[in-house]
Design a protein around this motif. Structure first.
Motif, PDB file in Angstrom:
ATOM      1  N   UNK A 122       0.841  -1.191   0.000  1.00 13.20           N
ATOM      2  CA  UNK A 122       0.000   0.000   0.000  1.00 13.20           C
ATOM      3  C   UNK A 122       0.878   1.244   0.000  1.00 13.20           C
ATOM      4  N   UNK A 123       0.295   2.380  -0.350  1.00 11.41           N
ATOM      5  CA  UNK A 123       1.064   3.628  -0.370  1.00 11.41           C
ATOM      6  C   UNK A 123       1.634   3.941   1.008  1.00 11.41           C
ATOM      7  N   UNK A 124       0.830   3.758   2.046  1.00  5.16           N
ATOM      8  CA  UNK A 124       1.275   4.088   3.411  1.00  5.16           C
ATOM      9  C   UNK A 124       2.409   3.173   3.838  1.00  5.16           C
ATOM     10  N   UNK A 125       2.228   1.851   3.657  1.00  2.00           N
ATOM     11  CA  UNK A 125       3.274   0.922   4.091  1.00  2.00           C
ATOM     12  C   UNK A 125       4.505   1.044   3.187  1.00  2.00           C
ATOM     13  N   UNK A 126       4.291   1.228   1.903  1.00  2.00           N
ATOM     14  CA  UNK A 126       5.420   1.379   0.984  1.00  2.00           C
ATOM     15  C   UNK A 126       6.280   2.575   1.346  1.00  2.00           C
ATOM     16  N   UNK A 127       5.639   3.702   1.679  1.00  2.00           N
ATOM     17  CA  UNK A 127       6.401   4.886   2.092  1.00  2.00           C
ATOM     18  C   UNK A 127       7.164   4.623   3.385  1.00  2.00           C
ATOM     19  N   UNK A 128       6.572   3.825   4.264  1.00  2.06           N
ATOM     20  CA  UNK A 128       7.189   3.551   5.558  1.00  2.06           C
ATOM     21  C   UNK A 128       8.468   2.728   5.420  1.00  2.06           C
ATOM     22  N   UNK A 129       8.485   1.774   4.479  1.00  2.00           N
ATOM     23  CA  UNK A 129       9.609   0.840   4.390  1.00  2.00           C
ATOM     24  C   UNK A 129      10.498   1.075   3.165  1.00  2.00           C
ATOM     25  N   UNK A 130      10.190   2.086   2.372  1.00  2.00           N
ATOM     26  CA  UNK A 130      10.878   2.267   1.082  1.00  2.00           C
ATOM     27  C   UNK A 130      12.398   2.348   1.204  1.00  2.00           C
ATOM     28  N   UNK A 131      12.897   2.979   2.244  1.00  2.00           N
ATOM     29  CA  UNK A 131      14.336   3.189   2.379  1.00  2.00           C
ATOM     30  C   UNK A 131      15.109   1.910   2.660  1.00  2.00           C
ATOM     31  N   UNK A 132      14.403   0.793   2.869  1.00  2.00           N
ATOM     32  CA  UNK A 132      15.084  -0.438   3.265  1.00  2.00           C
ATOM     33  C   UNK A 132      15.028  -1.522   2.193  1.00  2.00           C
ATOM     34  N   UNK A 133      14.444  -1.203   1.041  1.00  2.00           N
ATOM     35  CA  UNK A 133      14.363  -2.167  -0.048  1.00  2.00           C
ATOM     36  C   UNK A 133      15.066  -1.609  -1.281  1.00  2.00           C
ATOM     37  N   UNK A 134      15.785  -2.459  -2.000  1.00  2.00           N
ATOM     38  CA  UNK A 134      16.514  -2.013  -3.179  1.00  2.00           C
ATOM     39  C   UNK A 134      15.570  -1.789  -4.362  1.00  2.00           C
TER      40      UNK A 134
END
Length: 216
Positions: free
Chosen positions: A202-214
């Motif tokens: 989701x947009x909310x969860x994706x924004x939350x974890x984006x910095x940790x996935x390549x």
């Protein structure tokens, strides 16, 4: 120990602003400690405690190959034996299988089982190692989280912030992110839906974890 949603969510969600000393209880292979090092201020120091010696060795190796090796200390020990200066933030992805449930005798299952660290003990040692204004962040299944909040209240800790995790729209929540402190009451915010109907984050969860996935 695989990288799982619980650990990633906790590492990305936990507030770290102004935190100088962080304790990760049951660090496993160091995932949450590394995430908090990436997110926190450069002067923040992290102690990552792990009972299993093989997991602790893997955590130390992962830390050594990271940009934050000077800020994270991996300690192979039981939290019951740790003596340290108080911490501003204590974080844990704790055991959640109730002691007495049958389980395979493996390191991964032991890490998820309360036979080596009950939730009562976890709270006791968190309080022992926490500064007066300190916080404790953790992730638990819904049922265990409700019981943990009751235990915390008996110890003088309230829910400064709580958010449920929902796998996808239409599903029941299955995890609870909790931020405990010496506050009153329970502040429960909106649920976080992990995946959209399409199966993507989701947009909310994706924004939350984006910095940790390549690739996200």
């Amino acid at each position: 120990m695989k990288v799982g949603t619980d650990g990633v969510a906790l590492g990305a969600w936990t507030p770290v602003a102004g935190v100088r000393r962080i304790l990760d209880i049951g660090t496993g292979t160091g995932l949450i400690a590394l995430m908090l090092a990436q997110r926190s201020e450069p002067q923040s120091q992290i102690v990552a405690v792990e009972l299993d010696p093989d997991a602790a060795a893997q955590a130390a190796e992962n830390v050594a190959h990271s940009p934050w090796s000077q800020r994270i200390q991996v300690v192979a020990a039981a939290i019951q034996d740790l003596q340290a200066e108080p911490f501003d933030l204590i974080v844990s992805n704790p055991p959640f299988f109730v002691h007495g449930q049958p389980f395979a005798c493996s390191a991964r299952q032991q890490a998820r089982h309360t036979s080596t660290l009950s939730h009562v003990e976890l709270l006791q040692h968190a309080l022992r190692l926490m500064t007066p204004s300190g916080r404790m962040a953790l992730v638990l299944p819904i049922g265990e989280a409700e019981r943990f909040m009751d235990l915390a209240a008996q110890s003088g800790l309230g829910v400064e912030l709580g958010q449920r995790l929902i796998p996808r729209p239409g599903k029941d929540s299955n995890r609870f992110l909790l931020l405990l402190s010496r506050c009153n009451g329970r502040n429960i915010a909106n649920d976080i839906v992990i995946c959209s109907e399409s199966g993507d984050y989701s947009d909310i969860y994706g924004d939350m974890v984006r910095d940790f996935y390549l690739k996200l």
